[in-house]
Design an enzyme around this catalytic site. Structure first.
Site, short mmCIF file in Angstrom:
data_model
loop_
_atom_site.label_atom_id
_atom_site.label_comp_id
_atom_site.label_asym_id
_atom_site.label_seq_id
_atom_site.Cartn_x
_atom_site.Cartn_y
_atom_site.Cartn_z
N SER A 45 0.83 -1.21 0.00
CA SER A 45 0.00 0.00 0.00
C SER A 45 0.86 1.25 0.00
O SER A 45 0.37 2.35 -0.30
CB SER A 45 -0.93 0.01 1.22
OG SER A 45 -0.21 -0.27 2.41
N ASP A 83 5.00 -7.28 3.03
CA ASP A 83 4.30 -7.69 1.82
C ASP A 83 5.29 -8.15 0.75
O ASP A 83 6.36 -7.56 0.58
CB ASP A 83 3.50 -6.51 1.25
CG ASP A 83 2.01 -6.68 1.42
OD1 ASP A 83 1.55 -7.83 1.59
OD2 ASP A 83 1.29 -5.67 1.38
N GLU A 182 -9.83 -9.34 2.97
CA GLU A 182 -10.07 -7.94 2.60
C GLU A 182 -11.29 -7.82 1.69
O GLU A 182 -11.43 -8.57 0.72
CB GLU A 182 -8.85 -7.35 1.89
CG GLU A 182 -9.04 -5.90 1.48
CD GLU A 182 -7.78 -5.24 0.98
OE1 GLU A 182 -7.85 -4.05 0.58
OE2 GLU A 182 -6.71 -5.89 0.97
#
Length: 275
Positions: A45, A83, A182
């Site tokens: 992100s 990530d 998510e």
């Protein structure tokens, strides 16, 4: 208390909720750690909230390593999860293990996270076999934004919901210690959570997950132009920052800053020698 993957696993059995946030630098990670956050995710992100991109696809493994190092320096107790960015585990199993290893060895992460279900089971198994803990990620997986046609809720049909449940079971069997859910309907996230023995961490997946995660800029209200439906803003830090910066500019322009208490002095006898 030091958080480990065992802490996460035990939390599910003990009925304790897990809290996670994203972080990308030392100062924010240090504050979070001092607040006893269970886990910190160095998320891809960062492509959007740090670099200003419209999605996460441009983020590289080297960028994740850089930000993981910074976060690591501010953390004593939180579990650090990094990530695996787009194409860092898709091309080959060898690439997947190598890049996961870099996040641990070079970045200092405790675990890695990768997106996908049945299509990444071999990668998860191989990374786990290399003694690297893996967190899965199902539902709205941002790296698949082009395939999804945008950031859309997933698992909202009986067919796709059933696939989510099956994928979660496969990910658990492959050796993952937890799964991020998510953009999934609350009831479906609950079904997934109840179908596996490892904890689920929700983001836009309702109250029944074993834990929650948010992007810290969202929950602190740093960006006012768009607030995702699943985000609760616990502050309006963006407005506070703007007011503070405006006051700083005003005081510089008017000569109100710096004052004497912000300045350094020199001994008068030494000063006289300069005249």
């Amino acid at each position: 208390m030091k958080n480990t993957i065992q802490t996460f696993k035990n939390a599910k059995y003990e009925g304790k909720k897990l809290s996670m946030l994203t972080a990308y630098d030392y100062s924010i990670a240090k504050i979070m750690d001092e607040c006893d956050i269970n886990g910190i995710l160095i998320g891809d992100s960062l492509g959007m909230v740090i670099k200003g991109e419209e999605n996460t696809l441009s983020v590289t493994i080297d960028e994740i390593i850089y930000h993981t190092k910074a976060v690591k320096n501010g953390v004593k107790n939180a579990l650090i999860v990094s990530d695996m960015p787009f194409l860092s585990y898709h091309v080959s199993i060898e690439d997947a293990v190598k890049n996961a290893g870099r996040l641990i060895k070079e970045g200092g992460a405790h675990a890695v996270k990768l997106e996908g279900g049945s299509n990444v089971i071999k990668q998860i198994e191989s990374i786990v076999n290399a003694q690297i803990p893996v967190m899965g990620h199902l539902g709205l997986t941002p790296q698949s934004v082009n395939s999804f046609g945008g950031f859309k809720v997933q698992g909202n049909t009986s067919e796709t919901a059933r696939q989510l449940i099956e994928d979660a079971k496969l990910i658990e069997k492959a050796g993952a210690f937890s799964i991020v859910l998510e953009g999934v309907p609350t009831k479906i996230a609950e079904m997934v959570t109840n179908s596996i023995s490892i904890p689920t961490i929700g983001i836009g997946a309702g109250i029944n997950c074993d834990g929650q995660i948010l992007v810290y800029q969202d929950m602190l209200g740093m960006f006012g132009d768009f607030v995702p439906k699943f985000v609760k803003q616990y502050a309006n830090i963006g407005d506070i920052m703007k007011d503070s910066i405006k006051n700083y500019i005003l005081e510089v322009n008017t000569g109100a800053f710096p004052q004497e208490k912000h300045s350094f002095s020199i001994n008068e006898s030494e000063l006289e020698k300069l005249y």
